[in-house]
Design a protein around this motif. Structure first.
Motif, PDB file in Angstrom:
ATOM      1  N   LEU A 119       0.751  -1.200  -0.100  1.00 14.97           N
ATOM      2  CA  LEU A 119      -0.168  -0.061  -0.113  1.00 14.97           C
ATOM      3  C   LEU A 119       0.867   1.081  -0.048  1.00 14.97           C
ATOM      4  O   LEU A 119       1.778   1.269   0.710  1.00 14.97           O
TER       5      LEU A 119
ATOM      6  N   TRP B  62       4.077  -1.707   3.615  1.00 15.96           N
ATOM      7  CA  TRP B  62       3.790  -0.345   3.584  1.00 15.96           C
ATOM      8  C   TRP B  62       4.832   0.489   2.739  1.00 15.96           C
ATOM      9  O   TRP B  62       6.239   0.349   3.101  1.00 15.96           O
TER      10      TRP B  62
ATOM     11  N   ALA C 126      -2.692  -0.789   6.093  1.00 16.81           N
ATOM     12  CA  ALA C 126      -1.706  -1.651   5.757  1.00 16.81           C
ATOM     13  C   ALA C 126      -1.456  -2.802   6.834  1.00 16.81           C
ATOM     14  O   ALA C 126      -1.355  -4.131   6.586  1.00 16.81           O
TER      15      ALA C 126
END
Length: 181
Positions: A120, A152, A145
């Protein structure tokens, strides 16, 4: 190595704004062969989220929600491109993220397992010289996330108010060149 598929979700209330400009600049740097899908949440409006987690009879999403669920699950990388609105993500972006709660309960979607391991990312433009004002937005994405076991990727921050202003932010445009690297 498998082909990566980036889903760019545009959450601005206007087309061609600074957040979208910055996201497109960063996307230009992706390696050849990287699949990109761009969806504008203004074109795929979702209804207000109704929390049905503790009720019976969950059904598969339809319409725009089905489109967004399919696109989200098909991506290896999800990029939330939302301007900073009142220190958080835009309404359309928040509504999309709220629907993740429902997708966790969608029969056959296996949303939590299928999201784990994806990356993400966030891209945002703000009209404030202090990047710390974006901390609530960053926290929302980072914690989302983490909750789903996603990697991340971080947030690319740019500064600008009027469309095109972000291109004058030399720090942001330089960072865009290797943001997804």
């Amino acid at each position: 190595m498998a082909t990566r598929t980036f889903l760019f979700l545009l959450g601005s209330s206007r087309p061609g704004g600074n957040t979208e400009t910055l996201a497109r600049l960063a996307a230009e740097q992706l390696p050849a062969g990287t699949e990109q899908r761009w969806l504008d949440l203004r074109d795929l409006p979702l209804p207000d989220f109704e929390d049905l987690r503790h009720s019976e009879g969950h059904s598969a999403p339809t319409g725009h929600a089905a489109t967004l669920l399919e696109a989200t699950l098909a991506a290896t990388d999800v990029v939330i491109a939302s301007p900073l609105y009142w220190y958080a993500v835009s309404t359309a972006t928040k509504r999309y993220l709220d629907h993740w709660s429902g997708w966790l309960e969608t029969p056959g979607a296996d949303f939590e397992r299928r999201m784990a391991g994806k990356t993400l990312w966030g891209v945002t433009a703000l009209a404030d010289a202090d990047p710390a004002v974006a901390d609530p937005l960053v926290g929302t994405l980072r914690n989302s996330a983490r909750y789903l076991g996603m990697r991340w990727g971080g947030v690319l921050l740019g500064n600008g108010s009027k469309p095109g202003d972000v291109l004058s932010d030399t720090t942001a445009t330089a960072r865009a060149k290797d943001f997804f690297g």
